[in-house]
Design a protein around this motif. Structure first.
Motif, PDB file in Angstrom:
ATOM      1  N   TYR A  60      18.704 -22.096  22.106  1.00 50.75           N
ATOM      2  CA  TYR A  60      17.756 -21.525  21.143  1.00 50.75           C
ATOM      3  C   TYR A  60      16.351 -21.547  21.726  1.00 50.75           C
ATOM      4  CZ  TYR A  60      16.948 -20.176  16.255  1.00 50.75           C
ATOM      5  OH  TYR A  60      16.674 -19.490  15.098  1.00 50.75           O
ATOM      6  N   SER A  61      15.597 -20.449  21.574  1.00 55.94           N
ATOM      7  CA  SER A  61      14.399 -20.306  22.384  1.00 55.94           C
ATOM      8  C   SER A  61      13.386 -19.352  21.773  1.00 55.94           C
ATOM      9  CB  SER A  61      14.799 -19.789  23.775  1.00 55.94           C
ATOM     10  OG  SER A  61      15.186 -18.424  23.685  1.00 55.94           O
ATOM     11  N   THR A  62      12.319 -19.154  22.515  1.00 48.17           N
ATOM     12  CA  THR A  62      11.246 -18.222  22.158  1.00 48.17           C
ATOM     13  C   THR A  62      11.579 -16.779  22.527  1.00 48.17           C
ATOM     14  OG1 THR A  62      10.210 -18.603  24.308  1.00 48.17           O
ATOM     15  CG2 THR A  62       9.449 -19.971  22.482  1.00 48.17           C
ATOM     16  N   SER A  63      12.810 -16.497  22.878  1.00 47.83           N
ATOM     17  CA  SER A  63      13.127 -15.196  23.482  1.00 47.83           C
ATOM     18  C   SER A  63      12.866 -14.015  22.554  1.00 47.83           C
ATOM     19  CB  SER A  63      14.579 -15.172  23.959  1.00 47.83           C
ATOM     20  OG  SER A  63      15.480 -15.340  22.886  1.00 47.83           O
ATOM     21  N   LEU A  64      13.057 -14.175  21.239  1.00 47.37           N
ATOM     22  CA  LEU A  64      12.808 -13.060  20.333  1.00 47.37           C
ATOM     23  C   LEU A  64      11.315 -12.861  20.098  1.00 47.37           C
ATOM     24  CD1 LEU A  64      15.100 -11.259  19.249  1.00 47.37           C
ATOM     25  CD2 LEU A  64      15.914 -13.518  19.924  1.00 47.37           C
ATOM     26  N   ASP A  65      10.520 -13.911  20.270  1.00 47.62           N
ATOM     27  CA  ASP A  65       9.067 -13.735  20.258  1.00 47.62           C
ATOM     28  C   ASP A  65       8.636 -12.936  21.482  1.00 47.62           C
ATOM     29  OD1 ASP A  65       8.101 -15.499  17.913  1.00 47.62           O
ATOM     30  OD2 ASP A  65       9.444 -16.820  19.014  1.00 47.62           O
ATOM     31  N   LEU A  66       9.197 -13.264  22.638  1.00 53.76           N
ATOM     32  CA  LEU A  66       8.894 -12.511  23.845  1.00 53.76           C
ATOM     33  C   LEU A  66       9.370 -11.067  23.711  1.00 53.76           C
ATOM     34  CD1 LEU A  66       7.788 -12.441  26.713  1.00 53.76           C
ATOM     35  CD2 LEU A  66      10.019 -13.261  27.524  1.00 53.76           C
ATOM     36  N   MET A  67      10.482 -10.861  23.026  1.00 54.29           N
ATOM     37  CA  MET A  67      10.962  -9.500  22.812  1.00 54.29           C
ATOM     38  C   MET A  67       9.935  -8.659  22.056  1.00 54.29           C
ATOM     39  SD  MET A  67      13.240  -7.232  23.343  1.00 54.29           S
ATOM     40  CE  MET A  67      14.683  -8.144  23.904  1.00 54.29           C
ATOM     41  N   GLY A  68       9.182  -9.289  21.167  1.00 56.46           N
ATOM     42  CA  GLY A  68       8.126  -8.560  20.485  1.00 56.46           C
ATOM     43  C   GLY A  68       7.136  -7.961  21.458  1.00 56.46           C
ATOM     44  N   ARG A  69       6.776  -8.712  22.491  1.00 60.05           N
ATOM     45  CA  ARG A  69       5.868  -8.181  23.515  1.00 60.05           C
ATOM     46  C   ARG A  69       6.519  -7.075  24.314  1.00 60.05           C
ATOM     47  NH1 ARG A  69       1.326  -6.161  25.011  1.00 60.05           N
ATOM     48  NH2 ARG A  69       0.802  -6.478  27.211  1.00 60.05           N
ATOM     49  N   VAL A  70       7.795  -7.230  24.651  1.00 54.92           N
ATOM     50  CA  VAL A  70       8.519  -6.166  25.355  1.00 54.92           C
ATOM     51  C   VAL A  70       8.492  -4.876  24.534  1.00 54.92           C
ATOM     52  CG1 VAL A  70      10.803  -5.417  26.146  1.00 54.92           C
ATOM     53  CG2 VAL A  70      10.001  -7.745  26.637  1.00 54.92           C
ATOM     54  N   ILE A  71       8.750  -5.009  23.239  1.00 56.54           N
ATOM     55  CA  ILE A  71       8.801  -3.832  22.363  1.00 56.54           C
ATOM     56  C   ILE A  71       7.465  -3.116  22.335  1.00 56.54           C
ATOM     57  CG2 ILE A  71       8.963  -3.147  19.922  1.00 56.54           C
ATOM     58  CD1 ILE A  71      11.240  -5.240  19.686  1.00 56.54           C
ATOM     59  N   GLU A  72       6.370  -3.863  22.263  1.00 60.31           N
ATOM     60  CA  GLU A  72       5.093  -3.161  22.182  1.00 60.31           C
ATOM     61  C   GLU A  72       4.698  -2.520  23.508  1.00 60.31           C
ATOM     62  OE1 GLU A  72       2.386  -5.911  20.406  1.00 60.31           O
ATOM     63  OE2 GLU A  72       1.830  -6.850  22.305  1.00 60.31           O
ATOM     64  N   VAL A  73       5.065  -3.116  24.626  1.00 59.42           N
ATOM     65  CA  VAL A  73       4.768  -2.496  25.914  1.00 59.42           C
ATOM     66  C   VAL A  73       5.578  -1.209  26.081  1.00 59.42           C
ATOM     67  CG1 VAL A  73       4.971  -2.744  28.416  1.00 59.42           C
ATOM     68  CG2 VAL A  73       4.067  -4.634  27.044  1.00 59.42           C
ATOM     69  N   VAL A  74       6.861  -1.270  25.756  1.00 61.65           N
ATOM     70  CA  VAL A  74       7.738  -0.109  25.938  1.00 61.65           C
ATOM     71  C   VAL A  74       7.410   1.007  24.948  1.00 61.65           C
ATOM     72  CG1 VAL A  74      10.137   0.670  25.756  1.00 61.65           C
ATOM     73  CG2 VAL A  74       9.603  -1.455  26.954  1.00 61.65           C
ATOM     74  N   SER A  75       7.105   0.634  23.718  1.00 61.78           N
ATOM     75  CA  SER A  75       6.859   1.645  22.685  1.00 61.78           C
ATOM     76  C   SER A  75       5.437   2.180  22.694  1.00 61.78           C
ATOM     77  CB  SER A  75       7.149   1.052  21.301  1.00 61.78           C
ATOM     78  OG  SER A  75       6.178   0.065  20.952  1.00 61.78           O
ATOM     79  N   GLY A  76       4.508   1.428  23.287  1.00 62.09           N
ATOM     80  CA  GLY A  76       3.109   1.830  23.256  1.00 62.09           C
ATOM     81  C   GLY A  76       2.441   1.570  21.922  1.00 62.09           C
ATOM     82  N   LYS A  77       3.096   0.778  21.063  1.00 67.40           N
ATOM     83  CA  LYS A  77       2.553   0.432  19.756  1.00 67.40           C
ATOM     84  C   LYS A  77       2.580  -1.076  19.587  1.00 67.40           C
ATOM     85  CE  LYS A  77       4.450   4.664  17.694  1.00 67.40           C
ATOM     86  NZ  LYS A  77       5.355   5.209  16.645  1.00 67.40           N
ATOM     87  N   SER A  78       1.688  -1.585  18.758  1.00 65.88           N
ATOM     88  CA  SER A  78       1.763  -3.010  18.475  1.00 65.88           C
ATOM     89  C   SER A  78       3.114  -3.323  17.858  1.00 65.88           C
ATOM     90  CB  SER A  78       0.636  -3.430  17.527  1.00 65.88           C
ATOM     91  OG  SER A  78       0.819  -2.855  16.249  1.00 65.88           O
ATOM     92  N   PHE A  79       3.583  -4.544  18.076  1.00 65.02           N
ATOM     93  CA  PHE A  79       4.901  -4.925  17.598  1.00 65.02           C
ATOM     94  C   PHE A  79       5.024  -4.756  16.092  1.00 65.02           C
ATOM     95  CE2 PHE A  79       7.637  -8.704  16.341  1.00 65.02           C
ATOM     96  CZ  PHE A  79       8.829  -8.007  16.486  1.00 65.02           C
ATOM     97  N   ASP A  80       4.020  -5.230  15.347  1.00 69.09           N
ATOM     98  CA  ASP A  80       4.112  -5.120  13.895  1.00 69.09           C
ATOM     99  C   ASP A  80       4.082  -3.662  13.432  1.00 69.09           C
ATOM    100  OD1 ASP A  80       1.481  -5.100  14.826  1.00 69.09           O
ATOM    101  OD2 ASP A  80       0.669  -6.027  13.020  1.00 69.09           O
ATOM    102  N   ARG A  81       3.323  -2.824  14.131  1.00 71.09           N
ATOM    103  CA  ARG A  81       3.304  -1.403  13.771  1.00 71.09           C
ATOM    104  C   ARG A  81       4.664  -0.761  14.039  1.00 71.09           C
ATOM    105  NH1 ARG A  81      -0.418   3.379  16.570  1.00 71.09           N
ATOM    106  NH2 ARG A  81       0.566   5.126  15.442  1.00 71.09           N
ATOM    107  N   PHE A  82       5.284  -1.115  15.157  1.00 68.25           N
ATOM    108  CA  PHE A  82       6.602  -0.555  15.474  1.00 68.25           C
ATOM    109  C   PHE A  82       7.607  -0.920  14.389  1.00 68.25           C
ATOM    110  CE2 PHE A  82      10.788  -0.500  17.400  1.00 68.25           C
ATOM    111  CZ  PHE A  82      10.802   0.722  18.065  1.00 68.25           C
TER     112      PHE A  82
END
Length: 439
Positions: free
Chosen positions: A231-253
């Motif tokens: 169990y880890s911080t991996s889904l928090d890090l995924m939030g950063r991946v999502i915003e880089v790939v999508s070009g939108k802030s994680f919460d906006r996505f």
């Protein structure tokens, strides 16, 4: 009867503050399938009794269960108050800290990008976040943080989704690595404005999701990527991946691709002032008493968080989260509207663990793991869900077409067997409802 605990200390384990529901779904035995033309013989009587018993006995201030079949609206079973001693009953639109139930939402957001070809399930994270290119691994897990070996393989998106990246967690790790995480602000979640939060290693948090990811890349891994469920911080890090790939802030996505299309109007990283009256109080269990840990009127969730925590940050209502589960049961559709592709839902709710990795003895307790949630195997095939550190739990059975969620607020999770027992009771109710024709 009020539960009696030995000693005066507040029973709030550091390991369980954000930890989820562990073995709850693992206890769900197989039961026969039913078709959509069948319906309930009686309304979730066992679940109703459980909710009532916990509240009337004084063990909980309030609790809400949201239960449903297929795409039907949920049946709501609610008892108690949002805050003890104050007016305001809990209900379908009350707001609860769902903590790690955020993880399946983040996981499904990633599946949208995978389905669109913007991410690859086995794509190295370093292709998106280059600072993760040359990771080091502790020779001894939770041992010295300067006794390291090179990572044998890159961390991938699959690893992040399934907690097999080897990343640590300040609520799980011990020793020098835990201390390093806390010092670096890698504390992925908020508990309270009250000083008691410091008991659980809370401290200054990284000021942004970018800073969180950059600082995490500087930490050694606990395990070699792809070799162990931890169990880890991996889904928090995924939030950063999502915003880089999508070009939108994680919460906006999340808002644009999931919450708005699903009509999830009561799901927030910060509770707006206009909705604060719906927020429940979170309690700690001390000597069988409910002690306010995060009071509704002074909750830390009324403040802007340092960043949107993809692993633990969401507040939601039973009605809202049930819409997410209904979408999963609809294989991407809700009320006739497609939000995700069927392929993305099927893949995200399946077992995505790397070959040879199991979960026996972990919080996932022998199950598989999909995109941020436990995926049932064998007799449990088709179930997908997870729970939160403050007593919430929700799951969907995609094979047999039903869903359930329980919403309450207490810590630590292990103070009561509620998360373990709820799936069993709910499933027994479901069995009794089989075979009655729907009007």
């Amino acid at each position: 009867m009020m539960p009696q605990q030995a000693g005066p200390e507040l029973l709030l384990s550091r390991r369980t503050i954000l930890a989820g529901f562990g073995a709850s779904l693992a206890a769900m035995p197989f039961f026969p399938a039913w078709g959509q033309t069948q319906a309930r013989a009686a309304p979730w009587q066992g679940v109703g009794r459980m909710v009532s018993d916990y509240v009337t006995s004084g063990r909980l201030a309030g609790a809400v269960a949201a239960m449903g079949f297929a795409q039907d609206e949920a049946e709501i079973l609610a008892r108690g108050a949002r805050t003890l001693g104050k007016p305001g009953a809990v209900g379908a639109d009350s707001l609860f800290r769902i903590y790690s139930m955020t993880k399946p939402i983040t996981g499904m957001a990633a599946m949208i990008l995978i389905d669109e070809g913007k991410l690859g399930l086995d794509q190295p994270v370093a292709e998106i976040l280059p600072k993760f290119a040359r990771m080091k691994v502790q020779r001894l897990p939770d041992g010295p943080i300067d006794d390291l070996v090179p990572a044998a393989r890159p961390i991938t998106i699959r690893h992040l989704l399934t907690h097999t990246a080897g990343l640590g967690y300040s609520i799980i790790q011990k020793g020098p690595l835990k201390a390093a995480y806390v010092k670096a602000g890698l504390v992925p979640g908020e508990i309270s404005r009250l000083p008691i939060a410091q008991v659980f290693g809370a401290g200054p948090t990284a000021p942004s999701l970018t800073a969180f990811a950059d600082r995490l890349a500087e930490m050694p891994l606990v395990y070699q990527p792809g070799t162990k469920w931890s169990y880890s911080t991996s889904l928090d890090l995924m939030g950063r991946v999502i915003e880089v790939v999508s070009g939108k802030s994680f919460d906006r996505f999340l808002r644009e691709r999931l919450f708005d299309p699903l009509g999830m109007t009561s799901t927030f990283f910060r509770v707006p002032a206009s909705e604060a009256g719906r927020l429940t109080t979170n309690y700690g269990i001390m000597q069988g008493l409910l002690i306010p840990l995060d009071p509704a009127t002074a909750s830390v969730f009324l403040d802007e968080p340092p960043f949107p925590f993809g692993g633990s940050g969401l507040i939601s209502s039973p009605r809202d989260y049930d819409r997410f589960l209904r979408m999963l049961l609809g294989f991407g559709k809700l009320d006739g509207k497609r939000v995700m592709s069927e392929a993305a839902v099927r893949l995200g709710t399946s077992n995505l663990l790397p070959p040879g990795v199991g979960t026996a003895g972990t919080l996932a307790n022998g199950g598989g793991f999909g995109a941020g949630g436990r995926s049932g195997l064998g007799e449990e095939e088709g179930t997908f869900g997870w729970g939160g550190a403050a007593g919430t739990i929700a799951f969907a059975d995609l094979k047999r077409g039903w869903r359930g969620g329980l919403y309450t607020q207490y810590m630590p999770v292990e103070a009561y067997p509620l998360q373990r027992d709820f799936p069993k009771v709910a499933m027994n109710d479901a069995i009794l409802m089989i075979g009655v024709e729907r009007p």
